[in-house]
Design an enzyme around this catalytic site. Structure first.
Site, PDB file in Angstrom:
ATOM      1  N   LYS A  41       6.404   6.062 -12.335  1.00 15.32           N
ATOM      2  CA  LYS A  41       6.666   5.577 -13.689  1.00 15.32           C
ATOM      3  C   LYS A  41       8.171   5.629 -14.012  1.00 15.32           C
ATOM      4  O   LYS A  41       8.967   6.066 -13.208  1.00 15.32           O
ATOM      5  CB  LYS A  41       5.865   6.424 -14.700  1.00 15.32           C
ATOM      6  CG  LYS A  41       4.354   6.421 -14.429  1.00 15.32           C
ATOM      7  CD  LYS A  41       3.781   5.047 -14.506  1.00 15.32           C
ATOM      8  CE  LYS A  41       2.268   4.951 -14.468  1.00 15.32           C
ATOM      9  NZ  LYS A  41       1.538   5.690 -13.463  1.00 15.32           N
TER      10      LYS A  41
HETATM   11  C1  LIG Z   1      -2.636   2.273 -16.772  1.00 14.59           C
HETATM   12  C2  LIG Z   1      -2.690   3.703 -16.341  1.00 14.59           C
HETATM   13  N1  LIG Z   1      -3.331   4.586 -17.117  1.00 14.59           N
HETATM   14  C3  LIG Z   1      -3.412   5.871 -16.774  1.00 14.59           C
HETATM   15  C4  LIG Z   1      -2.839   6.364 -15.620  1.00 14.59           C
HETATM   16  C5  LIG Z   1      -3.002   7.793 -15.262  1.00 14.59           C
HETATM   17  O1  LIG Z   1      -1.807   8.492 -15.197  1.00 14.59           O
HETATM   18  P1  LIG Z   1      -1.660   9.769 -14.273  1.00 14.59           P
HETATM   19  O2  LIG Z   1      -1.517   9.304 -12.855  1.00 14.59           O
HETATM   20  O3  LIG Z   1      -0.423  10.431 -14.786  1.00 14.59           O
HETATM   21  O4  LIG Z   1      -2.869  10.612 -14.465  1.00 14.59           O
HETATM   22  C6  LIG Z   1      -2.153   5.492 -14.793  1.00 14.59           C
HETATM   23  C7  LIG Z   1      -1.544   6.036 -13.576  1.00 14.59           C
HETATM   24  O5  LIG Z   1      -1.093   5.483 -12.680  1.00 14.59           O
HETATM   25  C8  LIG Z   1      -2.081   4.124 -15.145  1.00 14.59           C
HETATM   26  O6  LIG Z   1      -1.452   3.241 -14.358  1.00 14.59           O
END
Ligand SMILES: Cc1ncc(COP(=O)(O)O)c(C=O)c1O
Length: 391
Positions: free
Chosen positions: A195
């Protein structure tokens, strides 16, 4: 024409260019080292400082830092009071974590189709799948493009839905003068290394609402409510979870947050260069980039014109990867996962536009440390592969 690496020719570059990579600099490392030498290892004063800085960046009153973006989504669904019998409308073109968070609460994710140009939820499609059971709307700013919040929020207001924006891709973006984070009742972000900024694992929920912030803080700490006059006493009216972020991760987050604008600008420059170079390609369609929004540029996504190719998307990806370009694909539609088909009876044809788009999607490498030469390698490999499979 040069022989494809997939067929035994020399690759465009000698080593793999990943699709994403974190940027960690010496001052980031120093910030973490300092935090580790302090009194707090788990959630402490640096988490609170990180939260204040996040809230300020997003122009909201509260940020509640949590263990990752998935925890942020779950905490938001919990704070919203989603429960069995409720429906929550979202997009199928997202990482499964968005819909999984609804499932964790025993509620049902309902998938509305996307707009074929922006790849975000189409407000009219949302209207079509709404029922009396709908309690929440979870728009996702796919690839980093903020959704049409004006229309989505108007719908939500009309029907009394709570809006939880999944801004895992778009933190740093904006719609008009309103930054991502201030566009919904609650906004979740992720600090995964791919990110814009990272804490290793990490996430946060942003909100202006005091009542929701209070519930979010309880949820990330087992649902515990303290008696302010007797701090050793507590009770749990509703079980939460342990979704705490640590102080040393927050130290990294604070350091990275100071670089958000620089990282974003570098991503934007690369993204606009891609768009300029690919604008006239007969093999590539670029997603829309509407006026008045600031894209978050988490992912650089294109759609193949399969009618001009003898290869399908998977063969193009295989060929690009053989050229040492770490191209990939975001995302297999959520309702195609076996759990969703089995549990909710979802079948192909549910979101026809998303399905047509999914078959054509390719994610090209994009991250701040990528050089113009790296990007030229991507463009050369794309030319080589599409040229080979040209119809
Ligand atoms: C659209 C979206 N929502 C939620 C998440 C979840 O984030 P995390 O990997 O920090 O749990 C991601 C992760 O890649 C994502 O791309």
């Amino acid at each position: 024409m040069e022989k494809l690496a997939l067929l035994g020719g020399p690759p465009v570059r000698p080593a793999r260019l990943p699709y994403a990579h974190q940027t960690i600099e010496p001052d980031d490392i120093a910030a973490v080292t300092d935090a580790l030498a302090g009194d707090w290892i788990t959630q402490g004063p640096t988490v609170a400082r990180f939260e204040r800085a996040l809230a300020e960046r997003a122009g909201v009153k509260h940020a509640v830092a949590v263990a990752n973006g998935t925890a942020a989504l779950h905490a938001a669904c919990w704070a919203a009071g989603l429960r069995p019998g409720d429906d929550a409308i979202t997009t199928a073109l997202t990482f499964a974590a968005t819909a999984n968070a609804v499932v964790y609460q025993g509620a049902r994710p309902v998938f509305a189709d996307v707009d074929g140009a922006t790849l975000n939820l189409a407000p009219d499609a949302v209207k079509r799948v709404a029922t009396g059971r709908t309690r929440a709307l979870l728009p996702v700013d796919f690839a980093g493009l903020p959704c049409e919040y004006d229309r989505l929020l108007a719908l939500a207001q009309e029907h009394g839905w709570i809006v939880i924006a999944d801004a895992a891709h778009s933190f740093g973006g904006a719609a008009g003068a309103r930054p991502v984070g201030a566009l919904a009742d609650m906004t979740t972000v992720s600090f995964h290394p791919a990110k814009l900024i990272t804490t290793g694992e990490g996430g946060a929920v942003l909100t202006d609402r005091e009542d929701l912030a209070e519930r979010l803080r309880a949820m990330r700490h087992h649902g515990i409510r303290h008696d302010p006059t007797r701090p050793w006493k507590y009770e749990i009216p509703e079980p939460g979870n342990n979704y705490r972020l640590t102080d040393f991760q927050s130290a990294l987050g604070l350091s990275q947050l100071g670089k958000l604008e620089r990282f974003w600008s570098r991503r934007e420059r690369l993204a606009l260069r891609y768009r300029e170079r690919l604008a006239r390609s007969p093999f590539i369609e670029l997603p829309a980039l509407p006026d008045g929004v600031r894209h978050g540029w988490h992912l650089f996504v294109v759609m193949l014109h399969l009618e001009h190719l003898t290869a399908d998307r998977d063969l193009v990806l295989q060929a690009l990867r053989a050229e040492n370009i770490g191209a990939t694909m975001h995302y297999p539609l959520v309702y195609r996962h076996p759990f969703y088909a089995r549990q909710f009876g979802y079948a192909p044809g549910l979101c026809p536009i998303a399905e047509a788009v999914e078959a054509r999607l390719v994610t090209l490498p994009l991250f701040p440390a990528m050089t113009a030469e790296d990007q030229d390698d991507v463009l050369r490999a794309l030319d080589k592969v599409c040229g080979h499979y040209a119809r």
